[in-house]
Write a protein that holds these residues in place. Structure first.
Motif, PDB file in Angstrom:
ATOM      1  N   ALA A  27       0.836  -1.206   0.000  1.00 53.55           N
ATOM      2  CA  ALA A  27       0.000   0.000   0.000  1.00 53.55           C
ATOM      3  C   ALA A  27       0.867   1.251   0.000  1.00 53.55           C
ATOM      4  O   ALA A  27       0.552   2.247  -0.670  1.00 53.55           O
ATOM      5  N   ALA A  28       1.969   1.224   0.757  1.00 55.68           N
ATOM      6  CA  ALA A  28       2.867   2.379   0.809  1.00 55.68           C
ATOM      7  C   ALA A  28       3.508   2.650  -0.546  1.00 55.68           C
ATOM      8  O   ALA A  28       3.774   3.803  -0.906  1.00 55.68           O
ATOM      9  N   LEU A  29       3.739   1.552  -1.312  1.00 58.95           N
ATOM     10  CA  LEU A  29       4.341   1.707  -2.640  1.00 58.95           C
ATOM     11  C   LEU A  29       3.291   1.935  -3.719  1.00 58.95           C
ATOM     12  O   LEU A  29       3.638   2.263  -4.861  1.00 58.95           O
ATOM     13  N   GLY A  30       2.034   1.736  -3.384  1.00 62.73           N
ATOM     14  CA  GLY A  30       0.972   1.945  -4.360  1.00 62.73           C
ATOM     15  C   GLY A  30       0.981   0.947  -5.488  1.00 62.73           C
ATOM     16  O   GLY A  30       0.682   1.288  -6.637  1.00 62.73           O
ATOM     17  N   GLN A  31       1.295  -0.316  -5.172  1.00 61.69           N
ATOM     18  CA  GLN A  31       1.347  -1.324  -6.230  1.00 61.69           C
ATOM     19  C   GLN A  31       1.007  -2.696  -5.649  1.00 61.69           C
ATOM     20  O   GLN A  31       0.963  -2.881  -4.432  1.00 61.69           O
ATOM     21  N   LYS A  32       0.757  -3.616  -6.564  1.00 60.10           N
ATOM     22  CA  LYS A  32       0.466  -4.989  -6.180  1.00 60.10           C
ATOM     23  C   LYS A  32       1.711  -5.830  -6.437  1.00 60.10           C
ATOM     24  O   LYS A  32       2.157  -5.956  -7.575  1.00 60.10           O
ATOM     25  N   PRO A  33       2.320  -6.419  -5.383  1.00 62.23           N
ATOM     26  CA  PRO A  33       3.562  -7.176  -5.587  1.00 62.23           C
ATOM     27  C   PRO A  33       3.305  -8.496  -6.303  1.00 62.23           C
ATOM     28  O   PRO A  33       2.234  -9.106  -6.172  1.00 62.23           O
ATOM     29  N   LEU A  85      13.731  -4.794 -20.465  1.00 65.68           N
ATOM     30  CA  LEU A  85      12.855  -3.816 -21.108  1.00 65.68           C
ATOM     31  C   LEU A  85      11.571  -3.607 -20.296  1.00 65.68           C
ATOM     32  O   LEU A  85      11.083  -2.478 -20.161  1.00 65.68           O
ATOM     33  N   VAL A  86      11.018  -4.702 -19.736  1.00 66.35           N
ATOM     34  CA  VAL A  86       9.817  -4.587 -18.911  1.00 66.35           C
ATOM     35  C   VAL A  86      10.122  -3.753 -17.665  1.00 66.35           C
ATOM     36  O   VAL A  86       9.342  -2.865 -17.282  1.00 66.35           O
ATOM     37  N   GLU A  87      11.276  -4.010 -17.036  1.00 66.27           N
ATOM     38  CA  GLU A  87      11.621  -3.270 -15.823  1.00 66.27           C
ATOM     39  C   GLU A  87      11.825  -1.779 -16.126  1.00 66.27           C
ATOM     40  O   GLU A  87      11.434  -0.911 -15.319  1.00 66.27           O
ATOM     41  N   GLN A  88      12.424  -1.486 -17.267  1.00 64.41           N
ATOM     42  CA  GLN A  88      12.584  -0.072 -17.640  1.00 64.41           C
ATOM     43  C   GLN A  88      11.229   0.618 -17.767  1.00 64.41           C
ATOM     44  O   GLN A  88      11.050   1.753 -17.290  1.00 64.41           O
ATOM     45  N   ASP A  89      10.286  -0.050 -18.408  1.00 67.19           N
ATOM     46  CA  ASP A  89       8.945   0.516 -18.575  1.00 67.19           C
ATOM     47  C   ASP A  89       8.289   0.736 -17.217  1.00 67.19           C
ATOM     48  O   ASP A  89       7.699   1.796 -16.945  1.00 67.19           O
ATOM     49  N   LEU A  90       8.361  -0.264 -16.334  1.00 66.66           N
ATOM     50  CA  LEU A  90       7.761  -0.139 -15.008  1.00 66.66           C
ATOM     51  C   LEU A  90       8.420   0.979 -14.208  1.00 66.66           C
ATOM     52  O   LEU A  90       7.755   1.721 -13.467  1.00 66.66           O
ATOM     53  N   HIS A  91       9.729   1.114 -14.337  1.00 66.88           N
ATOM     54  CA  HIS A  91      10.448   2.163 -13.609  1.00 66.88           C
ATOM     55  C   HIS A  91       9.998   3.547 -14.069  1.00 66.88           C
ATOM     56  O   HIS A  91       9.817   4.465 -13.253  1.00 66.88           O
ATOM     57  N   ARG A  92       9.814   3.704 -15.368  1.00 65.94           N
ATOM     58  CA  ARG A  92       9.345   4.993 -15.899  1.00 65.94           C
ATOM     59  C   ARG A  92       7.954   5.327 -15.367  1.00 65.94           C
ATOM     60  O   ARG A  92       7.625   6.504 -15.171  1.00 65.94           O
ATOM     61  N   ARG A  93       7.152   4.287 -15.109  1.00 69.78           N
ATOM     62  CA  ARG A  93       5.796   4.504 -14.610  1.00 69.78           C
ATOM     63  C   ARG A  93       5.764   4.705 -13.097  1.00 69.78           C
ATOM     64  O   ARG A  93       4.708   4.913 -12.522  1.00 69.78           O
ATOM     65  N   GLY A  94       6.912   4.579 -12.451  1.00 74.29           N
ATOM     66  CA  GLY A  94       6.988   4.832 -11.016  1.00 74.29           C
ATOM     67  C   GLY A  94       6.810   3.619 -10.134  1.00 74.29           C
ATOM     68  O   GLY A  94       6.630   3.759  -8.920  1.00 74.29           O
ATOM     69  N   TYR A  95       6.885   2.409 -10.703  1.00 69.45           N
ATOM     70  CA  TYR A  95       6.737   1.214  -9.899  1.00 69.45           C
ATOM     71  C   TYR A  95       8.093   0.773  -9.332  1.00 69.45           C
ATOM     72  O   TYR A  95       9.141   1.001  -9.940  1.00 69.45           O
ATOM     73  N   ILE A 152      -2.366  -5.496 -11.950  1.00 66.35           N
ATOM     74  CA  ILE A 152      -1.140  -5.355 -11.161  1.00 66.35           C
ATOM     75  C   ILE A 152      -0.597  -3.938 -11.305  1.00 66.35           C
ATOM     76  O   ILE A 152      -0.063  -3.350 -10.360  1.00 66.35           O
ATOM     77  N   ILE A 153      -0.698  -3.385 -12.494  1.00 64.18           N
ATOM     78  CA  ILE A 153      -0.366  -1.976 -12.707  1.00 64.18           C
ATOM     79  C   ILE A 153      -1.571  -1.321 -13.371  1.00 64.18           C
ATOM     80  O   ILE A 153      -2.434  -2.000 -13.939  1.00 64.18           O
TER      81      ILE A 153
END
Length: 634
Positions: free
Chosen positions: A455-461, A480-490, A632-633
């Motif tokens: 909840a503090a991270l605002g995401q579903k692990p 590539l997936v991790e880069q995309d998620l990082h750009r989205r703030g996950y 999840i996102i």
């Protein structure tokens, strides 16, 4: 031809019923291939006059068609070799059981196969036997399979072993041949911690020293085989043990009745007795003992009953009801002997199902302490067990198990191991003792849990588990997936197969046991990171379905997403970004997955990426789209 005619059926049945029902000896015949086990049992039945007229007629017909006897018209082995393949090949494959009786005792004999590939059948028969007749071909002496069967028989609790030196007619009744084999057998008995075993020279084919004393071996002054078996004391008496009732079924036909059904494996119990339900430890009183026909005041070992408890307790299949003053043990850490029966080797760390009585729990071998060299009976260091090998191991179960050491209670101390994927029985075991470790360690409840962190991270692990051959593109797509998620703030973490081998798994190689341990460690780390609320990207060949299933079982439902990066071997080999396939083809890497070691494709992954057809960016977008569709996102 030696033999007697069979008595009328009425006389045979009358003789059986006149004998004490508890004077029963269960024994097996065992040994190497073609040592004469089936012929020996046939001789016991034939010379004892225990064959009915129709059985004799059938035997004569079968002997003309399948017989291999060189001395007479009857091939007595055919009395117990019932399968068509057995008769055609002249060998025993399945276990054949026969019951018979003499004036002094009742018998149940199991004829076990001698071929190494059918060792599992011998184990099955030996698990309920009181004695073993270990046959040896006088021309060959003690062979490896003879020693294996002798060792397994003693491992399974058989303390009465008779060495039957068969086919003495083929060595001209030579006393020195017999004495040499008998001396070697006594040495084997000492290594097995047995009493000096009885050795009998005989010819099962001709009947010498089986039921009748031989006049061709006057130098032998001992008893015949049958006379000896009539005096052997049955080693197992389950009625003398403590009351043990494994619950097989919660019997609830209507709202007015709730009982617990099962078969008493040892001891006896009366209505009104105080009892304890394990592993919970709840105490109550036994109110009723019910069978299909009536109510009982008392029940004993072997009885199938339903018990009604005085208190309304939570009792389930696999629980054990026992007396409060003599409890079985409860533990999730065990030391045991294992006989491996699977085509694929036993690998420490691999998840299996363990079934003991009516209980089935998840289990894994945490440490293979050693395997047993069958020829010398000495311990040998090993990382795995292959088909028909025997080893000593430590096991961990995912739930506490109610048990007793095998040498105290066979039913409460024996188990089988089941492959989770195929549901095949791959091993059987005998519990030696509980491991007294970690008994003072309990899970600490923390105020901040996984839900609070997520909840503090605002995401579903979750875990994104990328699997596939080397060169399929797992690491590239995951990055590539991790880069995309990082750009989205996950918040993410990547566990790449090559990277973890520089630290966490630096000590592991690429054998099958090491691959299993490699996946186990990564899966445990991934689970901790999911607890931290992260989205974890695992890029690992992880070639075996069992280990990927194990990783999935560590997570909660919908937290493990298996992504199969599917690329044909020829495409991976053409890419060969690390030069691994070239080295494998030249023999420098013997265990490379896809070349020297198998890869087991996922049966039902959450996502399949055809990396031989699409660009990495497109495939990564498919993963992100799946995460979005699953919530999840956002």
């Amino acid at each position: 031809m030696v033999g007697t005619t069979s008595p009328p059926a009425s006389e045979t049945e009358a003789g059986l019923h006149s004998l004490p029902q508890n004077d029963l000896l269960r024994f097996i015949t065992c040994g190497s291939v073609d040592d004469g086990k089936s012929t020996l049992i046939g001789r016991l039945l034939y010379d004892g006059g225990l064959l009915l007229e129709d059985q004799l007629a059938s035997l004569k017909a079968d002997s003309r068609r399948f017989g291999t006897s060189h001395y007479g018209e009857l091939d007595l082995a055919l009395l117990v070799d019932g399968l068509a393949a057995e008769r055609e090949q002249g060998i025993t494959i399945d276990v054949a059981y026969r019951s018979f009786a003499t004036k002094h005792r009742r018998f149940i004999v199991a004829d076990t196969p001698g071929h190494e590939q059918y060792t599992r059948n011998m184990v099955t028969a030996a698990s309920t036997a009181d004695a073993a007749v270990l046959l040896v071909d006088a021309r060959k002496g003690l062979l490896t399979q003879t020693r294996r069967h002798g060792f397994i028989a003693t491992l399974l609790g058989i303390r009465h072993v008779v060495l039957a030196v068969n086919k003495m007619d083929l060595v001209e009744w030579d006393r020195h041949v017999f004495e040499h084999i008998a001396s070697e057998a006594q040495g084997l008995a000492r290594r097995l911690s047995l009493e000096p075993i009885t050795c009998i020279p005989l010819s099962a084919l001709l009947g010498d020293n089986v039921t009748n004393v031989s006049d061709r071996m006057e130098w032998y002054q001992g008893t015949t085989l049958l006379e000896h078996l009539e005096t052997v004391k049955a080693s197992s008496n389950t009625r003398l043990g403590s009351f043990r009732l494994p619950v097989q079924w919660v019997n609830r036909p209507d709202q007015n009745f709730r009982g617990f059904s099962g078969t008493l494996v040892s001891g006896s119990v009366r209505t009104g007795d105080r009892v304890v339900v394990l592993p919970s430890g709840q105490t109550t009183r036994l109110e009723k003992i019910v069978t299909m026909d009536c109510h009982l005041n008392e029940a004993a070992a072997g009885d199938a009953i339903t018990v009604v408890l005085a208190d309304d307790l939570d009792v389930s299949r696999g629980d054990v009801i026992a007396p409060p003053d003599d409890l079985p043990e409860v533990s999730d850490q065990l030391s045991a002997h294992i006989v491996w029966l699977g085509e694929q080797p036993l690998l420490p760390g691999r998840p299996y199902l363990l079934r003991l009585g009516t209980a089935t729990v998840g289990a894994q071998v945490t440490e293979l302490k050693h395997r047993v060299n069958i020829s010398t009976l000495e311990p040998v260091a090993a990382k795995s067990l292959s088909l028909n090998e025997v080893g000593v191991s430590n096991l961990a179960t995912d739930q506490p198990l109610v048990f007793e050491p095998y040498d105290k209670n066979r039913a409460m101390g024996s188990f089988i191991l089941i492959d989770r994927m195929s549901n095949a029985t791959v091993g059987c075991g005998m519990i030696d003792f509980a491991l007294r470790r970690a008994s003072n360690i309990h899970r600490q409840r923390m105020t901040i849990d996984k839900a609070a962190r997520a909840a503090a991270l605002g995401q579903k692990p979750c875990v994104l588990w990328f699997t596939g051959l080397s060169g399929a593109g797992k690491s590239t797509i995951a990055d590539l997936v991790e880069q995309d998620l990082h750009r989205r703030g996950y918040r993410t973490m990547s566990l790449d197969g090559d990277n973890v081998r520089h630290g966490l798994n630096k000590d592991l190689g690429f054998t099958d046991p090491d691959r299993v341990e490699n996946v186990r460690r990564v899966a445990e780390v991934a689970r901790l990171m999911v607890e931290a609320g992260l989205i974890v990207l695992v890029s690992l060949i992880s070639p075996f379905r069992s280990e990927r299933q194990m990783a999935r079982s560590l997570m909660e439902q919908d937290e493990f997403l298996e992504i199969f990066v599917d690329a044909p071997l020829e495409i991976c080999e053409a890419r060969d970004p690390k030069g691994l396939y070239k080295k494998a083809r030249s023999g420098l890497i013997p265990n490379l997955t896809g070349i020297g070691s198998p890869y087991e494709s996922p049966d039902s992954p959450e996502l399949v990426l055809a990396s031989g057809e699409g660009e990495a960016q497109q495939l990564a977008a498919c993963v992100v789209q799946m995460l979005t569709s699953r919530g999840i996102i956002s």
